[in-house]
Design a protein around this motif. Structure first.
Motif, mmCIF file in Angstrom:
data_model
loop_
_atom_site.group_PDB
_atom_site.id
_atom_site.type_symbol
_atom_site.label_atom_id
_atom_site.label_comp_id
_atom_site.label_asym_id
_atom_site.label_seq_id
_atom_site.Cartn_x
_atom_site.Cartn_y
_atom_site.Cartn_z
ATOM 1 N N LYS A 156 -22.558 49.947 17.756
ATOM 2 C CA LYS A 156 -23.849 50.424 17.258
ATOM 3 C C LYS A 156 -24.507 51.373 18.260
ATOM 4 N N THR A 157 -24.054 51.323 19.505
ATOM 5 C CA THR A 157 -24.525 52.255 20.525
ATOM 6 C C THR A 157 -23.341 52.689 21.370
ATOM 7 N N ILE A 158 -23.474 53.853 21.986
ATOM 8 C CA ILE A 158 -22.440 54.353 22.885
ATOM 9 C C ILE A 158 -23.121 55.242 23.912
ATOM 10 N N THR A 159 -22.571 55.320 25.106
ATOM 11 C CA THR A 159 -23.159 56.141 26.164
ATOM 12 C C THR A 159 -22.478 57.496 26.223
ATOM 13 N N ALA A 160 -23.273 58.556 26.150
ATOM 14 C CA ALA A 160 -22.719 59.903 26.267
ATOM 15 C C ALA A 160 -22.233 60.147 27.697
ATOM 16 N N ASP A 161 -21.197 60.939 27.827
ATOM 17 C CA ASP A 161 -20.686 61.234 29.167
ATOM 18 C C ASP A 161 -21.528 62.317 29.845
ATOM 19 N N SER A 162 -21.027 62.831 30.970
ATOM 20 C CA SER A 162 -21.802 63.792 31.763
ATOM 21 C C SER A 162 -22.011 65.120 31.050
ATOM 22 N N THR A 163 -21.252 65.357 29.979
ATOM 23 C CA THR A 163 -21.423 66.588 29.191
ATOM 24 C C THR A 163 -22.239 66.352 27.923
ATOM 25 N N GLY A 164 -22.717 65.103 27.731
ATOM 26 C CA GLY A 164 -23.469 64.786 26.515
ATOM 27 C C GLY A 164 -22.596 64.537 25.310
ATOM 28 N N SER A 165 -21.344 64.147 25.563
ATOM 29 C CA SER A 165 -20.381 63.933 24.478
ATOM 30 C C SER A 165 -19.913 62.484 24.461
ATOM 31 N N PHE A 166 -19.336 62.060 23.342
ATOM 32 C CA PHE A 166 -18.712 60.744 23.264
ATOM 33 C C PHE A 166 -17.599 60.792 22.226
ATOM 34 N N LEU A 167 -16.717 59.809 22.315
ATOM 35 C CA LEU A 167 -15.619 59.658 21.357
ATOM 36 C C LEU A 167 -15.344 58.174 21.206
ATOM 37 N N LEU A 168 -15.258 57.705 19.981
ATOM 38 C CA LEU A 168 -14.903 56.298 19.752
ATOM 39 C C LEU A 168 -13.983 56.199 18.545
ATOM 40 N N THR A 169 -13.107 55.209 18.593
ATOM 41 C CA THR A 169 -12.142 54.984 17.511
ATOM 42 C C THR A 169 -12.139 53.506 17.153
ATOM 43 N N GLY A 170 -12.083 53.213 15.859
ATOM 44 C CA GLY A 170 -12.018 51.831 15.415
ATOM 45 C C GLY A 170 -11.882 51.756 13.911
ATOM 46 N N PRO A 171 -11.669 50.544 13.390
ATOM 47 C CA PRO A 171 -11.496 50.381 11.944
ATOM 48 C C PRO A 171 -12.817 50.468 11.198
ATOM 49 N N ALA A 172 -12.812 51.210 10.110
ATOM 50 C CA ALA A 172 -14.009 51.333 9.271
ATOM 51 C C ALA A 172 -14.190 50.085 8.436
ATOM 52 N N GLY A 173 -15.429 49.669 8.275
ATOM 53 C CA GLY A 173 -15.736 48.530 7.417
ATOM 54 C C GLY A 173 -15.859 48.942 5.966
ATOM 55 N N HIS A 174 -16.469 48.081 5.155
ATOM 56 C CA HIS A 174 -16.510 48.292 3.708
ATOM 57 C C HIS A 174 -17.668 49.191 3.294
ATOM 58 N N ALA A 175 -17.409 49.975 2.262
ATOM 59 C CA ALA A 175 -18.418 50.825 1.637
ATOM 60 C C ALA A 175 -17.916 51.169 0.246
ATOM 61 N N PRO A 176 -18.821 51.458 -0.688
ATOM 62 C CA PRO A 176 -18.379 51.836 -2.031
ATOM 63 C C PRO A 176 -17.747 53.211 -2.058
ATOM 64 N N PHE A 177 -16.993 53.479 -3.102
ATOM 65 C CA PHE A 177 -16.329 54.768 -3.264
ATOM 66 C C PHE A 177 -17.326 55.917 -3.250
ATOM 67 N N GLY A 178 -16.922 57.020 -2.642
ATOM 68 C CA GLY A 178 -17.717 58.238 -2.667
ATOM 69 C C GLY A 178 -18.231 58.625 -1.301
ATOM 70 N N ASN A 179 -19.212 59.521 -1.296
ATOM 71 C CA ASN A 179 -19.780 60.020 -0.056
ATOM 72 C C ASN A 179 -20.661 58.969 0.612
#
Length: 215
Positions: free
Chosen positions: A69-92
């Protein structure tokens, strides 16, 4: 850049729910892949935030249930995270990131696609199969055996696009080999022209076993 409107997934009537927003997008957020099924891994990449600041992540539905739910940006103001997506209904659906100190915000739209799982995935004519699905339209889903065409029944889909515990039997006349089962928001895809993809229809195969010759 400004985001004027967020489009939420369509309901079973085919209409879209829209949330009117006017917010400045002063940072960048992307998702890879931009279309996925619940349970699949996604990678979120953010940039343009303040160096070292905490970034709050907001997800529509339960997409982020197993993601930070939170992540710390690096020294350039960027971040990257990978993980499994949870449930959501079809569509956008959407994911947004907001810097706690800078207030900079990025938003990305992701397309949630349907998934159908059949257990067991093989059996003889008359055997019982249990279907579960995710990434479906909220409302009602209709199940069909594709060949020969048989309506198997329908089941409710919850607000997160899930259906569980629907059972059916492998119908008489099913040929040996992989046979397609469809989970569709449309009541009769055999007679209704299927709209262009994405259409919210999920499919999975049952391996029908050849009958054992009687002795």
């Amino acid at each position: 850049m400004w985001l004027a409107e967020v489009e939420l997934p369509p309901n079973n009537s085919g209409t879209y729910n829209r949330l009117a927003l006017v917010v400045p997008l002063t940072a960048s957020l992307t998702a890879e892949p931009p279309a996925f099924k619940p349970g699949s891994n996604i990678t979120l990449t953010g940039s343009g935030f303040a160096p070292g600041e905490t970034v709050n992540l907001l997800y529509s539905a339960d997409i982020g249930k197993t993601l930070p739910k939170t992540i710390t940006a690096d020294s350039t103001g960027s971040f990257l995270l990978t993980g499994p997506a949870g449930h959501a209904p079809f569509g956008n659906n959407s994911v947004s990131a907001v810097g706690q100190s800078s207030g900079k915000q990025g938003v990305t739209t992701v397309l949630v696609n349907p998934r159908l799982i059949l257990e067991p995935s093989s059996g003889n004519i008359g055997d019982t199969i249990t279907a579960s699905g995710s990434g479906l339209y909220s409302g009602i889903v209709h199940f069909f055996w594709r060949n020969p065409y048989v309506e198997l029944g329908s089941a409710p889909v919850d607000s997160l696009g899930r259906v569980t515990g629907f059972t059916f039997t492998i119908p008489a006349g099913a040929q040996p080999g992989g046979q397609l089962v469809l989970a569709s928001p449309y009541p009769n895809p055999a007679s209704k022209k299927v709209p262009p993809a994405p259409n919210g229809i999920a499919g999975a195969y049952v391996n029908v076993l050849a009958a054992t010759p009687s002795q």
